[in-house]
Design an enzyme around this catalytic site. Structure first.
Site, mmCIF file in Angstrom:
data_model
loop_
_atom_site.group_PDB
_atom_site.id
_atom_site.type_symbol
_atom_site.label_atom_id
_atom_site.label_comp_id
_atom_site.label_asym_id
_atom_site.label_seq_id
_atom_site.Cartn_x
_atom_site.Cartn_y
_atom_site.Cartn_z
ATOM 1 N N HIS A 142 0.841 -1.205 0.000
ATOM 2 C CA HIS A 142 0.000 0.000 0.000
ATOM 3 C C HIS A 142 0.875 1.254 0.000
ATOM 4 O O HIS A 142 1.472 1.610 1.023
ATOM 5 C CB HIS A 142 -0.933 -0.022 1.215
ATOM 6 C CG HIS A 142 -1.887 1.122 1.245
ATOM 7 N ND1 HIS A 142 -2.068 1.931 2.343
ATOM 8 C CD2 HIS A 142 -2.711 1.616 0.294
ATOM 9 C CE1 HIS A 142 -2.969 2.852 2.066
ATOM 10 N NE2 HIS A 142 -3.376 2.686 0.828
ATOM 11 N N GLU A 154 2.987 0.365 3.188
ATOM 12 C CA GLU A 154 2.547 -0.667 4.126
ATOM 13 C C GLU A 154 2.581 -2.029 3.424
ATOM 14 O O GLU A 154 2.046 -2.178 2.321
ATOM 15 C CB GLU A 154 1.140 -0.346 4.637
ATOM 16 C CG GLU A 154 1.149 0.900 5.524
ATOM 17 C CD GLU A 154 -0.229 1.427 5.906
ATOM 18 O OE1 GLU A 154 -0.371 1.959 7.007
ATOM 19 O OE2 GLU A 154 -1.162 1.315 5.086
ATOM 20 N N ASN A 193 -3.953 5.022 7.649
ATOM 21 C CA ASN A 193 -5.295 5.565 7.414
ATOM 22 C C ASN A 193 -6.231 5.332 8.586
ATOM 23 O O ASN A 193 -7.163 6.110 8.811
ATOM 24 C CB ASN A 193 -5.889 4.990 6.124
ATOM 25 C CG ASN A 193 -5.260 5.631 4.893
ATOM 26 O OD1 ASN A 193 -4.652 6.696 4.993
ATOM 27 N ND2 ASN A 193 -5.383 4.987 3.753
HETATM 28 N N1 LIG Z 1 -5.582 7.771 -5.032
HETATM 29 C C1 LIG Z 1 -5.079 7.553 -3.829
HETATM 30 O O1 LIG Z 1 -4.863 8.475 -3.021
HETATM 31 C C2 LIG Z 1 -4.686 6.145 -3.438
HETATM 32 C C3 LIG Z 1 -3.758 5.964 -2.404
HETATM 33 C C4 LIG Z 1 -3.374 4.648 -2.080
HETATM 34 C C5 LIG Z 1 -3.919 3.572 -2.758
HETATM 35 N N2 LIG Z 1 -4.839 3.794 -3.743
HETATM 36 C C6 LIG Z 1 -5.375 2.631 -4.446
HETATM 37 O O2 LIG Z 1 -4.721 2.529 -5.708
HETATM 38 C C7 LIG Z 1 -5.604 1.967 -6.664
HETATM 39 C C8 LIG Z 1 -5.681 2.882 -7.869
HETATM 40 O O3 LIG Z 1 -6.118 4.141 -7.457
HETATM 41 P P1 LIG Z 1 -5.902 5.442 -8.358
HETATM 42 O O4 LIG Z 1 -6.205 6.611 -7.490
HETATM 43 O O5 LIG Z 1 -4.579 5.355 -9.070
HETATM 44 O O6 LIG Z 1 -7.074 5.224 -9.415
HETATM 45 P P2 LIG Z 1 -7.243 5.885 -10.870
HETATM 46 O O7 LIG Z 1 -8.689 5.892 -11.131
HETATM 47 O O8 LIG Z 1 -6.459 7.159 -10.979
HETATM 48 O O9 LIG Z 1 -6.531 4.824 -11.847
HETATM 49 C C9 LIG Z 1 -7.003 3.523 -12.041
HETATM 50 C C10 LIG Z 1 -6.554 3.060 -13.413
HETATM 51 O O10 LIG Z 1 -6.813 1.663 -13.529
HETATM 52 C C11 LIG Z 1 -7.231 1.409 -14.857
HETATM 53 N N3 LIG Z 1 -7.946 0.142 -14.868
HETATM 54 C C12 LIG Z 1 -9.200 -0.119 -14.448
HETATM 55 N N4 LIG Z 1 -9.476 -1.438 -14.609
HETATM 56 C C13 LIG Z 1 -8.354 -2.000 -15.139
HETATM 57 C C14 LIG Z 1 -8.016 -3.320 -15.536
HETATM 58 N N5 LIG Z 1 -8.879 -4.324 -15.418
HETATM 59 N N6 LIG Z 1 -6.779 -3.537 -16.041
HETATM 60 C C15 LIG Z 1 -5.893 -2.513 -16.167
HETATM 61 N N7 LIG Z 1 -6.168 -1.245 -15.802
HETATM 62 C C16 LIG Z 1 -7.382 -0.998 -15.297
HETATM 63 C C17 LIG Z 1 -8.087 2.612 -15.242
HETATM 64 O O11 LIG Z 1 -8.172 2.752 -16.660
HETATM 65 C C18 LIG Z 1 -7.311 3.751 -14.573
HETATM 66 O O12 LIG Z 1 -6.366 4.331 -15.471
HETATM 67 C C19 LIG Z 1 -6.927 1.741 -5.943
HETATM 68 O O13 LIG Z 1 -6.990 0.399 -5.509
HETATM 69 C C20 LIG Z 1 -6.854 2.675 -4.750
HETATM 70 O O14 LIG Z 1 -7.571 2.203 -3.628
HETATM 71 C C21 LIG Z 1 -5.235 5.051 -4.113
#
Ligand SMILES: NC(=O)c1ccc[n+]([C@@H]2O[C@H](COP(=O)([O-])OP(=O)(O)OC[C@H]3O[C@@H](n4cnc5c(N)ncnc54)[C@H](O)[C@@H]3O)[C@@H](O)[C@H]2O)c1
Length: 297
Positions: A142, A154, A193
């Site tokens: 994480h 994490e 978190n």
């Molecule tokens: N944004 C944050 O602050 C944050 C922090 C820590 C963890 N996360 C976690 O990270 C992950 C991504 O979050 P994010 O903010 O980058 O999201 P985001 O929406 O910016 O990006 C997600 C990407 O995944 C792609 N995607 C969706 N389904 C897919 C698939 N089957 N195969 C390949 N690509 C696919 C989408 O096209 C998109 O570009 C989530 O699980 C979220 O919980 C987010």
């Protein structure tokens, strides 16, 4: 040293793109993949800008930047990269069915020695590991946003994660220049978190009880506890709806009223006052982004 040399990052959004760059900067061969070609194009442009800025600020040399980009491939061809990956980091959309389907496919393609890891913020390893053929090689890694900057990662052990997987994942996190925080047992929200959430809940309790106003509580956190910003300022920055939706889901899962969103938060979300992005939340923001203290309730 970890046995990891080749990394596949699935998802090129806010998190995946920067996680991939962090790995490339540390000398790993990385492919970052996405279903959406335009997400990869946006990621490429954003990373170019970030890395050029690091060169301009003297943090890295132009040669280091170019070498990192030589190690990074942005591609929609997930499966070719999966066949040779030592580590897969999934950073796709936060939907459990999507993640489980992805991991089922990846575990059928990746080498049986590969570690499969999710960057999910809310799903614990066991929710996804049951979809893969080698759950002992599954853990959560994480990262925090923005991943290029934030040091903490994490490393979360699920009930079936092996000691070897935890050791490799932890060593890898150190090799990419991050600080590993190991959770020996899974729990939703992990460590950082959960603590953030507890501080936020107490801040709202103090506000709703009429003990102190928004500005006073934020000021105490900054000036007594050394926080870079107060809990209300942070909620306005990240979006009040984000925390609201997390709590709503947690309440739906547990049925415990303590997990439900606070009344004041629900009121702001119902009004569409979601923080900086709507110009109004716990504070009101001018067009230039300056904040004005108001009574939000
Ligand atoms: N944004 C944050 O602050 C944050 C922090 C820590 C963890 N996360 C976690 O990270 C992950 C991504 O979050 P994010 O903010 O980058 O999201 P985001 O929406 O910016 O990006 C997600 C990407 O995944 C792609 N995607 C969706 N389904 C897919 C698939 N089957 N195969 C390949 N690509 C696919 C989408 O096209 C998109 O570009 C989530 O699980 C979220 O919980 C987010």
């Amino acid at each position: 040293m970890s046995p990891v040399r080749t990394v596949l990052v699935v998802g090129a959004g806010a998190m995946g793109s920067q996680i991939a760059m962090v790995c490339a900067n540390a000398g790993f061969d990385v492919t970052c993949t996405d279903l959406d070609r335009s997400a990869l194009d946006r990621a490429g442009e954003m990373l170019r800008t970030r890395m050029d800025s690091s060169v301009a600020k003297g943090r890295i040399t132009a040669e280091q930047r170019d070498a990192a980009f030589d190690r990074l491939t942005l591609s929609t061809d997930r499966d070719t990269a999966a066949r040779t990956a030592d580590l897969v980091i999934e950073a796709a959309v936060e939907k459990l069915d999507v993640k489980r389907a992805l991991f089922a496919e990846l575990s059928a393609i990746a080498p049986t020695t590969a570690i499969l890891a999710s960057n999910s913020s809310s799903f614990v390893p066991s929710a996804m590991a049951s979809a893969v053929s080698h759950p002992e090689r599954f853990c959560n890694l994480h990262f925090f946003n923005p991943a290029l900057v934030m040091r903490c990662v994490e490393v979360v052990r699920g009930p079936q994660t092996s000691d070897a997987t935890m050791a490799t994942a932890t060593a890898f996190v150190e090799e990419i220049g991050k600080t590993a925080v190991v959770l020996e047992k899974e729990i939703p929200g992990f460590v950082a978190n959960r603590i953030l959430g507890a501080v936020r809940d107490e801040a709202i309790h103090l506000l709703e009880g009429g003990y102190a106003d928004v500005e006073a509580i934020d000021t105490a956190c900054r000036t007594a506890l050394g926080y870079p910003m107060g809990p209300f300022e942070l909620m306005d920055l990240t979006g009040i709806d984000i925390g609201y939706l997390v709590k709503k889901q947690r309440f739906a899962d547990s049925g415990d009223p303590a997990d439900a969103p606070a009344d004041s938060v629900t009121r702001l979300v119902d009004r569409g006052d979601l923080g900086r992005k709507t110009g109004r939340g716990w504070y009101v923001y001018s067009d230039s982004g300056e904040k004005v203290a108001v009574n939000p309730l």
